[in-house]
Design an enzyme around this catalytic site. Sequence first.
Site, PDB file in Angstrom:
ATOM      1  CB  SER B  94      -0.866   0.113   1.373  1.00 40.13           C
ATOM      2  OG  SER B  94      -1.854   0.921   1.236  1.00 40.13           O
ATOM      3  CG  ASP B 216      -6.856  -2.740  -4.064  1.00 37.45           C
ATOM      4  OD1 ASP B 216      -7.701  -2.182  -3.364  1.00 37.45           O
ATOM      5  OD2 ASP B 216      -5.451  -2.682  -3.996  1.00 37.45           O
ATOM      6  CG  HIS B 244      -5.388  -2.115  -0.352  1.00 33.00           C
ATOM      7  ND1 HIS B 244      -4.887  -1.820  -1.384  1.00 33.00           N
ATOM      8  CD2 HIS B 244      -4.842  -1.444   0.850  1.00 33.00           C
ATOM      9  CE1 HIS B 244      -4.029  -0.709  -1.056  1.00 33.00           C
ATOM     10  NE2 HIS B 244      -3.899  -0.679  -0.126  1.00 33.00           N
TER      11      HIS B 244
END
Lengths: 397, 270
Positions: B94, B216, B244
């Site tokens: 991320s 996602d 995610h």
Amino acid sequence: MSEAHEEPLPELDLRLTQDNLELLYDRAPCGYCSCLPDGTLVKLNQTLLDWLGYPRQELVAYRCLQELFTMGGRLHYETYAAPLLLLQDQVRELSYTMRCQNGATLPVLMSAALVRDADGQPLVMHVTLYDITERRKYEQELLRTKALAEEQREQLARANEQLLSKNEQLTRINSDLDNFVYTASHDLKQPIDNMAGLFGELKQAATFHDPDAVHMVTMFDEALRQILSTIRGLTEVVQQQRQRQQQPEEEVALLPFVEEIIRVLQPMYKPHATPFVLDFSAVPTLRMARSSLYSMLSNLLSNALKYAQPGRPPRIRVSTALQEGQVVLSVQDNGRGLDLSRHGGELFQLFRRFHPDVVGSGMGLYLVNRLVHQAGGRMEVSSVVGEGTTFRIYLPQ
Amino acid sequence: MDILKRHNVTISGSGDRAMVFVHGFGCDQRMWRLVAPAFEGDYTVVLLDLVGAGKSDLTAYDPVRYNSLQAHADDVLAVLQALNLRGVVLVGHSVSAMIGLLAANRQPERVARLVLVAPSPRYLNAPGYTGGFEPADIDELLEAMDNNYLGWSGTMAPVIMGNPERPELAEELTNSFCATDPTIARHFARVTFLSDNRADLPKLRTPALLLQCAQDVLAPLDVGRYLHEQLAGSELVVVDTSGHCPHLSAPQAVIGAINHFVAPLRTTPL
């Protein structure tokens, strides 16, 4: 526990036991749904469908639970709830906002549990949703109030900081001023003394032809005397301040102390006719810095003598009393008195004078008032023109 | 404070080369627990918490310093330096995908391979670029975070756990796994979702693997394609999972993809 050992149920209305589970699931006062681990909806109860306004077939297998949240809620779900579920198999009491088919929003509290298959792989999620519309309003109010309180706290802190810095600034300016006055009076004194000395020599050595000269010399002498007296006063004001910071407080026996001051003032009144009446029986001693007390009393007593009513022998009573836990030190005279309604406000100001015909520097009462305040006390004056004046000094015990 | 303690650095496994895992927004190093152990046989595995997350030193979180992702990248490099590590495999999830990229750009000698899990160089849409979000969405996220910090949420754990009169509270807090200080989390969310690292992409000289989820919302396929174009010589692997966090939802696929990507390193001396 096996059924054989079970106690018989107490008598109940049989209609309650006939309440079937399917109905309870569908009509429960909360939303239920089951989802695949990725959030895909597989089963929803009627309550949840009613809340959201979607027909069942539009959701099941087509939509994910998190798609029904607002975008911000979905972000929170993906970054927080989803990983938590996979890490610890359950989440509880997460607050989200759902978007209904008609665009309306529904605040909910979500709890969810993850069920795994025999291999430990995520199989299905069981989700419970509570409608918290009213509670959310209350929470919003709480949040709003909290933000407001924090803002005000910050404002207060800022104001306080400003006040502190202003205070520091004032203290500095005050001390600078004292230093300035001290230096100025000190630097002025020497040349003025020289001038007085030189002028004295000049008076003896020189001859003046102008008939007005004698008068002018007298005026010059008077001017010199005044300027010297002013400088002395200024020096005393600043010196008192400095000494106070250095001098310790001590127990001062008032009677011998005041008698000593009166002796010094003797040139100001006729011998054998002492105008003073002393009475310290109520409070015979005072705890103060000796020099402060000396300046206070010597100024007040000499004032009382200076401003005596012409043609009337002065009577000055110096006494102490106890009043509501405070010591009151009074100096009462039968002198000219002051019109306090006219001059009261200016009485303690520096260089303010009310009887121009009497010699003075205008610093006595300013100094006395300042010393009283420094000692933690306050001063009161009462006066009647033509009858006399009383100064009362209230000191903390 | 000791830098390793500040970042709650944990080291396991054995190997000449290190594999360093950096968690993303919302959780801490425990996010890697289904993936990291798979590499302990061949690598020295290093896990860390970003300052402000997990068991890092929360008092070190200075909002001014951490107003950009570069500060976190510098922290990662400081950890590598403290451990005297070079040529590592740096795995970032991320927002830490971009933190890893910034670190590799600054000190290329420390990073031999970069694995970017669910990366995005910019979350907000811009002219000619689809990040997936509008500013209002980020405001909503901050609101959702606020709503979850009101007292019943596990994110209050640090406060409640400090209450010695009610020790039972700590055990009841099921959401406390990834609990962070709410003020820090809010700030980090803002820094994360308002960041724009598109200009840093062409500067990368380190071979990179892009690991993307098939569905996602935070890092859509368009973003993956954009990254693949901008990062010369990068590999793009789309993992067949949604959400995610592929390292949690599809750990085996993630392990397989990383193994395949770093295989050439076995014959490359450090």
